[in-house]
Design an enzyme around this catalytic site. Structure first.
Site, short mmCIF file in Angstrom:
data_model
loop_
_atom_site.label_atom_id
_atom_site.label_comp_id
_atom_site.label_asym_id
_atom_site.label_seq_id
_atom_site.Cartn_x
_atom_site.Cartn_y
_atom_site.Cartn_z
N PRO A 207 0.92 -1.20 -0.05
CA PRO A 207 -0.06 0.08 -0.04
C PRO A 207 0.92 1.28 -0.02
CG PRO A 207 -0.15 -1.28 1.94
CD PRO A 207 0.69 -1.97 1.03
N PRO A 208 0.18 2.55 -0.31
CA PRO A 208 1.17 3.71 -0.43
C PRO A 208 1.63 3.89 1.02
CG PRO A 208 -1.12 3.98 -1.40
CD PRO A 208 -1.41 2.59 -0.56
N THR A 210 4.14 2.88 2.52
CA THR A 210 4.81 1.53 3.35
C THR A 210 6.40 1.95 3.36
OG1 THR A 210 4.18 0.18 1.59
CG2 THR A 210 2.81 0.06 3.73
N GLY A 211 7.11 2.80 2.32
CA GLY A 211 8.22 2.75 2.07
C GLY A 211 8.84 2.20 1.11
N HIS A 428 -26.33 11.43 12.22
CA HIS A 428 -25.63 10.48 11.46
C HIS A 428 -24.63 9.88 12.09
CE1 HIS A 428 -24.34 9.12 7.43
NE2 HIS A 428 -23.03 8.98 8.17
N GLU A 429 -23.56 10.89 12.74
CA GLU A 429 -22.45 10.23 13.34
C GLU A 429 -22.72 9.78 14.86
OE1 GLU A 429 -19.69 10.33 12.04
OE2 GLU A 429 -20.28 11.40 10.11
N HIS A 432 -23.57 5.88 13.91
CA HIS A 432 -22.18 5.38 13.72
C HIS A 432 -21.60 4.89 15.23
CE1 HIS A 432 -21.74 5.35 9.45
NE2 HIS A 432 -21.31 6.79 9.46
P1 ADP Z 1 5.77 4.28 -0.92
O1 ADP Z 1 6.66 4.58 -2.03
O2 ADP Z 1 5.56 2.72 -0.47
O3 ADP Z 1 4.48 4.99 -1.24
P2 ADP Z 1 7.60 6.09 0.50
O4 ADP Z 1 8.96 5.41 0.48
O5 ADP Z 1 7.57 7.19 -0.40
O6 ADP Z 1 6.42 4.98 0.44
O7 ADP Z 1 7.38 6.59 2.13
C1 ADP Z 1 7.12 7.91 2.25
C2 ADP Z 1 7.64 8.28 3.64
O8 ADP Z 1 7.27 7.65 4.82
C3 ADP Z 1 9.31 8.06 3.70
O9 ADP Z 1 9.76 9.03 3.02
C4 ADP Z 1 9.64 8.00 5.00
O10 ADP Z 1 9.63 9.17 5.70
C5 ADP Z 1 8.25 7.35 5.61
N1 ADP Z 1 8.28 5.56 5.97
C6 ADP Z 1 7.57 5.00 5.22
N2 ADP Z 1 7.97 3.57 5.69
C7 ADP Z 1 9.31 3.83 6.55
C8 ADP Z 1 9.77 3.06 7.22
N3 ADP Z 1 9.58 1.66 7.09
N4 ADP Z 1 10.87 3.42 8.02
C9 ADP Z 1 10.94 4.73 8.17
N5 ADP Z 1 10.21 5.57 7.43
C10 ADP Z 1 9.16 5.05 6.69
ZN ZN Z 2 -21.28 8.07 7.72
#
Ligand code: ADP
Ligand code: ZN
Ligand code: MG
Length: 607
Positions: A207-208, A210-211, A428-429, A432
């Site tokens: 997922p977005p 995640t590093g 609504h809230e 939930h």
């Molecule tokens: P992706 O490419 O998977 O979308 P990124 O590598 O661009 O994610 O991560 C964005 C920022 O999130 C990184 O620059 C860092 O600061 C932080 N980050 C994400 N995962 C880690 C991790 N495992 N350890 C440290 N920092 C992380």
């Molecule tokens: Zn709702």
């Protein structure tokens, strides 16, 4: 800066030209006159000349029609029967009512006209393109990137400090997998001598945030080799053929600098299954993808170019990309678990002063579902908020505020809601929140708010009591009931439902469909899953490949409907049984706009 100036001048010239053309044509445009009026004026002897062109006639009068104006030129639209009009004008000429009458053949485009036009257009586009390329290529230096179609790959050895594995926290297995690549890049000969085959391409899936990008950079940093990066969306350009030539150029550059890393971010943008999108193929993208495949096959196994790519949609990738000799190595980069989150928090906490009440391990515990990027963002927002309040250390309260901000987007306090909207949102809230409290086995309500934030009108924040990777069917149904709580409350209290529940409903439908098609949990299609062969969920429209018959599709729809209907009845019943709690919470929300977890608990218990 220079670029901006140039483009500015370009823009001004353009505006001036277009403006003056529009202005002059406006000034000279003749007045319109009725055909019948024209005939009267001819009879009165007021008309000097007529030029007939197509179905419109240009009239020149002997004198202006009234003293206040000096207009003598008019435009007349001739009735459909042009021959009869022409006859009348000829007659008028014969009777010497007018001086001249002529027929101009309709304007035909000279043969050179389109050529000149398109050359002008190409020059215009080319200039613009070169200018924008120059800006893009600024960091690369040199004249490499000025030409159209050259790769936009950024060579990032000099543009920032190198990243190492130590900067990537909590992804130990992934780092282990990539260690091999690092070793190879450091000393390719050692591997070559042993006849080992090093993977050409490694696909990072996750997922977005995640590093993935960070990991790719860390590989090049650890190995001390150049890092070329380009994003899949950069490849997909308006000009056919540009994407493909970019790919060619990218690999040309990379081969010169081997050993090195080529990183293709968002590879799904270009690597989608060919011919999979409905409504006609995208030639440009397919050409680009084909070129990528050709290039990947085109260099030897141990030439020292390693391609890393990142995606969060592996299910849509063209199978050809995953074949041996291409991205045959796949590494899953998942959301961090509690230990990983703590390590990531530790990395990004460096250099930030915290109050004694801040415990990073506690913070890691309450942030399940946060990605590395979210955690980094959380600490950064905390620092920003602290600075804004002119405090010296970051405390727990600020971190909590920042966590909501990261989850929901910033509050838009200035946004004015009508009283009716406010009432709908409050109930609504409340719906939930009460639903969570009544049936959730794994969630606590953290805060209920009707202050608009991010995209939402209001929100109910809850957090799971622990990390969970698997869900039971009853937990999934719970999620559906919680999501339906908002709409059900609207129906019960206000006797009417609003559009505010649309994202809730999307979620409800997604979960219900997954129960049937992905997890095989429905009553009639037990243990069967339906979807494309890559394991993506069947949704009937994304890729158009459904491995089920029409009858089964009907059963799926029925099952989904049944799950949702049944859950909604349960939701209505639950809320009706607890109507006094619903009203109380709704009233408090209307008054205070925000209710924190503990206060919610006491309201819930009090009535
Ligand atoms: P992706 O490419 O998977 O979308 P990124 O590598 O661009 O994610 O991560 C964005 C920022 O999130 C990184 O620059 C860092 O600061 C932080 N980050 C994400 N995962 C880690 C991790 N495992 N350890 C440290 N920092 C992380
Ligand atoms: Zn709702
Ligand atoms: Mg990224």
């Amino acid at each position: 800066m220079k670029y901006l100036k140039k483009q500015g001048i370009f823009l001004i010239i353009f505006i001036v030209i277009v403006g003056s053309i529009a202005f002059s044509s406006m000034k000279n445009s003749p007045q319109n006159m009725d055909y019948s009026r024209l005939l009267t004026e001819i009879q009165a002897g007021n008309v000097n000349s007529i030029v007939l062109e197509g179905d419109s006639a240009q009239i020149q009068l002997n004198a202006a029609l009234d003293e206040n104006s000096d207009i003598t030129g008019y435009n007349v639209t001739v009735p459909p029967d042009i021959t009869s009009a022409s006859d009348r004008f000829t007659q008028a000429l014969d009777n010497q009512l007018i001086q001249t009458y002529s027929i101009k053949p309709p304007w035909t485009m000279p043969w050179w006209y389109p050529i000149v036009l398109s050359i002008g257009f190409i020059i215009l586009l080319g200039t613009w393109f070169t200018l924008s390329q120059r800006q893009q290529g600024g960091s690369m230096g040199g004249n490499r990137a000025t030409a159209m179609g050259k790769s936009r790959a950024k060579l990032s050895v000099d543009d920032q400090k190198t990243v190492s594995f130590a900067d990537v926290a909590g992804a130990d297995e992934v780092k282990e997998e990539l260690e091999e690549i690092v070793e190879f890049l450091k000393a390719p000969d050692r591997f070559v001598e042993l006849g080992a085959r090093i993977p050409k391409g490694v696909l990072l899936i996750g997922p977005p945030g995640t590093g993935k990008t960070l990991l790719a950079k860390a590989v090049s940093g650890e190995a001390g080799v150049p890092f070329f990066s380009i994003s899949g969306s950069d490849f997909v350009e308006i000009f056919v053929g540009v994407g493909a030539s970019r790919v060619r150029d990218l690999f040309e550059q990379a081969k010169k600098q081997a050993p090195c890393i080529v990183f293709i971010d968002e590879i799904d943008a270009v690597g989608r299954q060919r011919g999979a999108n409905m409504g006609g193929g995208n030639d440009e993208r397919e050409q680009t993808l084909n070129q990528l495949l050709v290039e990947m096959d085109g260099f030897g196994i141990n030439e020292g170019v390693i391609i890393l790519a990142a995606t969060n949609r592996p299910d849509v990738l063209d199978p050809a990309l995953l074949r041996p000799g291409r991205f045959d190595r796949r590494v899953i980069v998942g959301l961090p678990d509690i230990k990983g989150r703590e390590q990531i928090l530790n990395v990004h906490a460096k250099g930030k002063p915290f109050a004694d009440d801040v415990k990073l391990d506690e913070l890691a515990r309450i942030t399940p579902g946060f990605s590395g990027a979210d955690l980094e963002n959380l600490l950064n927002e905390s620092a920003l908020l602290t600075a804004r309040e002119h405090k010296k250390v970051i405390n727990n309260e600020v971190i909590k505020e920042a966590a909501f901000k990261v989850m929901m987007g910033p509050e838009r306090k200035s946004h004015v809601m009508s009283d009716q909207d406010k009432k709908v949102t409050a109930y609504h809230e409340a719906g939930h929140a009460i639903a969570i409290k009544l049936i959730s086995s794994s969630r606590n309500v953290d805060r209920v708010s009707i202050i608009p934030s991010g995209m939402a009108g209001g929100y109910t924040a809850s957090r799971p009591t622990e990390d969970q990777s698997y869900h039971t069917k009853s937990q999934l149904i719970e999620e559906i009931i919680i999501a339906l709580g908002g709409r059900a409350a609207e129906e019960i209290v206000l006797n009417e439902v609003s559009t505010g529940a649309s994202s809730d409903l999307k979620r409800v439908n997604q979960i219900a469909r997954n129960i049937v098609t992905k997890y095989g949990m429905s009553d009639h299609l037990t243990n069967m899953i339906f979807g494309d062969e890559n394991g993506g969920s069947y949704d009937g429209r994304d890729y158009g490949s459904q491995n089920c018959s029409n009858e089964v599709a009907n059963i799926i729809d029925d099952e989904v409907k049944q799950i949702i209907d049944h859950a909604y009845q349960r939701t209505l019943a639950l809320l009706k049984e607890n109507i006094s709690k619903l009203h109380k919470l709704g009233e408090v929300l209307l008054e205070k706009e925000k209710v924190e977890g503990p206060e919610f608990e006491s309201i819930f218990m009090a009535v």
